[in-house]
Design a protein around this motif. Structure first.
Motif, PDB file in Angstrom:
ATOM      1  N   GLU A 119     -11.522  12.116  -0.149  1.00 21.77           N
ATOM      2  CA  GLU A 119     -12.178  11.316  -1.197  1.00 21.77           C
ATOM      3  C   GLU A 119     -11.155  10.600  -2.076  1.00 21.77           C
ATOM      4  N   TYR A 120     -10.004  11.197  -2.337  1.00 18.69           N
ATOM      5  CA  TYR A 120      -8.989  10.644  -3.224  1.00 18.69           C
ATOM      6  C   TYR A 120      -8.051   9.673  -2.517  1.00 18.69           C
ATOM      7  N   GLY A 121      -8.246   9.440  -1.228  1.00 21.45           N
ATOM      8  CA  GLY A 121      -7.354   8.551  -0.486  1.00 21.45           C
ATOM      9  C   GLY A 121      -7.363   7.135  -1.019  1.00 21.45           C
ATOM     10  N   GLU A 122      -8.552   6.600  -1.430  1.00 19.62           N
ATOM     11  CA  GLU A 122      -8.651   5.248  -1.969  1.00 19.62           C
ATOM     12  C   GLU A 122      -7.968   5.154  -3.325  1.00 19.62           C
ATOM     13  N   ASN A 123      -8.069   6.213  -4.114  1.00 21.42           N
ATOM     14  CA  ASN A 123      -7.393   6.225  -5.417  1.00 21.42           C
ATOM     15  C   ASN A 123      -5.885   6.104  -5.239  1.00 21.42           C
ATOM     16  N   LEU A 124      -5.375   6.725  -4.192  1.00 21.50           N
ATOM     17  CA  LEU A 124      -3.943   6.669  -3.933  1.00 21.50           C
ATOM     18  C   LEU A 124      -3.491   5.228  -3.665  1.00 21.50           C
ATOM     19  N   LYS A 125      -4.279   4.472  -2.963  1.00 25.34           N
ATOM     20  CA  LYS A 125      -3.920   3.077  -2.666  1.00 25.34           C
ATOM     21  C   LYS A 125      -3.856   2.252  -3.945  1.00 25.34           C
ATOM     22  N   VAL A 126      -4.804   2.470  -4.849  1.00 23.45           N
ATOM     23  CA  VAL A 126      -4.826   1.736  -6.116  1.00 23.45           C
ATOM     24  C   VAL A 126      -3.581   2.045  -6.930  1.00 23.45           C
ATOM     25  N   LYS A 127      -3.230   3.317  -7.020  1.00 22.81           N
ATOM     26  CA  LYS A 127      -2.071   3.700  -7.836  1.00 22.81           C
ATOM     27  C   LYS A 127      -0.768   3.210  -7.226  1.00 22.81           C
ATOM     28  N   GLU A 128      -0.681   3.170  -5.921  1.00 22.11           N
ATOM     29  CA  GLU A 128       0.530   2.628  -5.303  1.00 22.11           C
ATOM     30  C   GLU A 128       0.681   1.136  -5.619  1.00 22.11           C
ATOM     31  N   ALA A 129      -0.447   0.417  -5.698  1.00 26.59           N
ATOM     32  CA  ALA A 129      -0.388  -1.006  -6.088  1.00 26.59           C
ATOM     33  C   ALA A 129       0.066  -1.135  -7.541  1.00 26.59           C
ATOM     34  N   ILE A 130      -0.394  -0.245  -8.425  1.00 30.01           N
ATOM     35  CA  ILE A 130       0.027  -0.261  -9.839  1.00 30.01           C
ATOM     36  C   ILE A 130       1.525  -0.020  -9.943  1.00 30.01           C
ATOM     37  N   LEU A 131       2.030   0.935  -9.160  1.00 26.29           N
ATOM     38  CA  LEU A 131       3.477   1.214  -9.183  1.00 26.29           C
ATOM     39  C   LEU A 131       4.273  -0.006  -8.733  1.00 26.29           C
TER      40      LEU A 131
END
Length: 549
Positions: free
Chosen positions: A412-424
């Motif tokens: 479930e948290y896999g999509e959240n990881l993509k968003v945060k990597e873009a923020i970084l």
């Protein structure tokens, strides 16, 4: 035939039978009696390999018959050497009424008590025989017409006996044959000494022969016979000495072997039972016991006191070793039972927690259970392995359930990881910070979006948090540097320090000029050194002041 002649005939028959293996008790006869020493003579013939045969009997001597001269007549008693082994045994007639016994091979010639190699077969040794020539025997006797025989023993005369119903030649032959029998027995003992026969047996037989010779109931060269017996006694003494030395050496070796066995057993019994490998130790103690029995069976006997003392020590060591083994395993059984009971309780607690879904606290409880398990005593290896398998199985139920739950959450948290990597990735563009105010505003915006993105998979939490923290650290470092450069207090202190250093440099330059005018080299060097130091400080402070705004 008179009673005296019948007695002498019986004595002669018994003397010849004494050479046969069957033991014959001596019979009391007239003055010329010769003890047969039958039992000892039987041992003599058995050791040199005499063979009894009913097919070739030896006739009994008759007082009326002339002595038959042997085809192989031996030389005189004083010059007769010990008989050497011949290729075959001499047949001897068995005693009437007795079954013949099988012959024994003689002991091979060699050192006393030393066996010859098995590869060297020993030839049968014949029983020696000696016959005095009639003309030589006549020089040692005087015979009266009525048959009385007197022995001429050196310068002495000794009555031997009477042979009334025969001729002087028959009387001489009869008593000479008694002398020949003794010489034959002496020759036989010489053979036994040469072959290393037991000295004790030979000494006993030689003692009987001495007694017989001392009675002088025979006709022959008695001084030569006594000299031969003394020479035999000397050789026998040497044999007894060699046997004694060999026995002492063998007993010393036997004692050393037994002492080594006892010492090792005592050392094993003295070990700490907790440090002993009992399987190997028990096998070694059993091996020591077998070694003891083998040494006792194969080696010479020790003195009773020594033997009993060593056995008592060995038995005590074995008993102590066995007690330690029993006590060790008894204590081990008790320890295993205690350990098993304690770990059974831990397993019950672990199994009770296995269905919990309160992941955090339950995981902590399992860590506490593991610490208790490590501190608990160990049971036997087999039981401990089985208990550990049950304990791990209870833990696996819980941790496998938690892992399944976490795996679902991670998906479930896999999509959240993509968003945060873009923020970084956006935040990395802010470094290095050149505009503090713009960078702070952009970073605050990124942090808000970071929080709104939500949680990431557990395995990525540490990595993502560390990366965002680096962005914040970079901005903070830029802000600190900006504040240091724009701080009014810092700028005022710097300007004051610059003014003081400039005044000090001017003062030192004046001092240097004065010193140069005086030509004082020491003052010049001192002023120059101080001036150089102050100029270096001034240069550093000026560079720092340039960064201030």
């Amino acid at each position: 035939m008179t009673t005296s002649q019948e007695s002498d005939d019986q004595q002669s028959t018994q003397s010849e039978e004494a050479l046969q293996p069957e033991a014959v008790q001596p019979v009391e006869v007239a003055q010329a009696e010769i003890p047969a020493a039958a039992a000892e003579t039987e041992d003599v013939l058995a050791s040199v390999g005499s063979v009894e045969s009913a097919d070739t009997p030896i006739s009994e001597p008759s007082p009326n018959a002339a002595p038959a001269e042997s085809a192989s007549t031996a030389p005189a008693a004083e010059a007769a050497p010990a008989a050497t082994p011949a290729p075959g045994p001499v047949p001897v007639a068995p005693k009437p009424g007795k079954a013949p016994k099988p012959s024994n091979l003689p002991r091979p010639a060699g050192a006393p008590g030393q066996a010859s190699p098995a590869a060297a077969p020993a030839a049968p040794m014949p029983a020696p025989s000696y016959t005095t020539p009639p003309e030589e025997a006549a020089t040692f006797a005087r015979i009266s017409d009525d048959g009385h025989v007197v022995l001429l023993d050196g310068g002495e005369e000794h009555p031997v006996g009477q042979f009334p119903d025969g001729t002087p030649e028959e009387a001489l032959a009869y008593f000479s044959r008694k002398y020949d029998e003794v010489v034959s027995q002496v020759m036989l003992l010489e053979q036994r000494v040469a072959t290393g026969a037991p000295a004790g047996e030979i000494q006993k037989t030689l003692g009987h022969l001495r007694q017989t010779i001392g009675q002088r109931g025979m006709v022959g060269d008695m001084p030569a016979l006594r000299a031969r017996v003394e020479a035999l006694q000397t050789r026998l003494d040497d044999l007894k000495l060699a046997e004694r030395l060999a026995l002492e050496k063998a007993q010393a070796a036997q004692l050393a072997t037994r002492e080594a066995i006892v010492a090792e057993a005592e050392e094993m019994a003295a070990r700490d039972p907790q440090q002993v490998q009992w399987k190997n130790a028990s096998a070694r103690m059993a091996e020591l016991f077998e070694n003891w029995k083998a040494a006792q069976k194969a080696g010479p006997r020790l003195g009773k006191s020594v033997e009993d003392g060593l056995w008592k020590r060995f038995r005590t060591a074995r008993t102590t070793h066995d007690k330690h083994r029993r006590a060790f395993f008894s204590q081990l059984d008790a320890t295993n039972a205690t350990a098993k009971a304690a770990k059974e309780k831990l397993i019950a607690r672990a199994e009770a927690l296995s269905t919990s879904t309160d992941w955090g606290p339950t995981a902590g409880a399992y860590r506490d259970l593991m610490d208790e398990w490590k501190a608990a005593p160990r049971a036997s290896r087999k039981e401990d392995d089985a208990l550990w398998a049950r304990f791990r199985a209870a833990q696996d139920v819980f941790f496998n359930a938690r892992k399944s739950q976490n795996d679902e959450i991670d998906r479930e948290y896999g999509e959240n990881l993509k968003v945060k990597e873009a923020i970084l990735a956006e935040g990395q563009k802010l470094l290095p910070v050149t505009d503090v105010k713009a960078a702070r505003k952009a970073l605050n915006d990124l942090r808000g979006r970071w929080e709104d993105a939500g949680r990431v998979p557990r395995k990525d939490v540490s990595r993502m948090e560390s990366a965002f923290r680096k962005l914040e650290d970079g901005l903070k470092s830029a802000e600190d540097d900006h504040w240091r450069k724009t701080n009014p207090e810092t700028k005022a202190r710097t300007n004051s320090a610059l003014s003081q250093l400039e005044d000090k440099v001017a003062e030192l330059e004046d001092d240097l000029t004065k010193a140069q005018a005086k030509g004082d080299a020491r003052s010049i060097a001192k002023a120059q050194e101080a001036l150089d130091a102050r100029k270096l400080w001034l240069e550093t402070l000026q560079k720092s002041a340039q960064g201030l705004r």
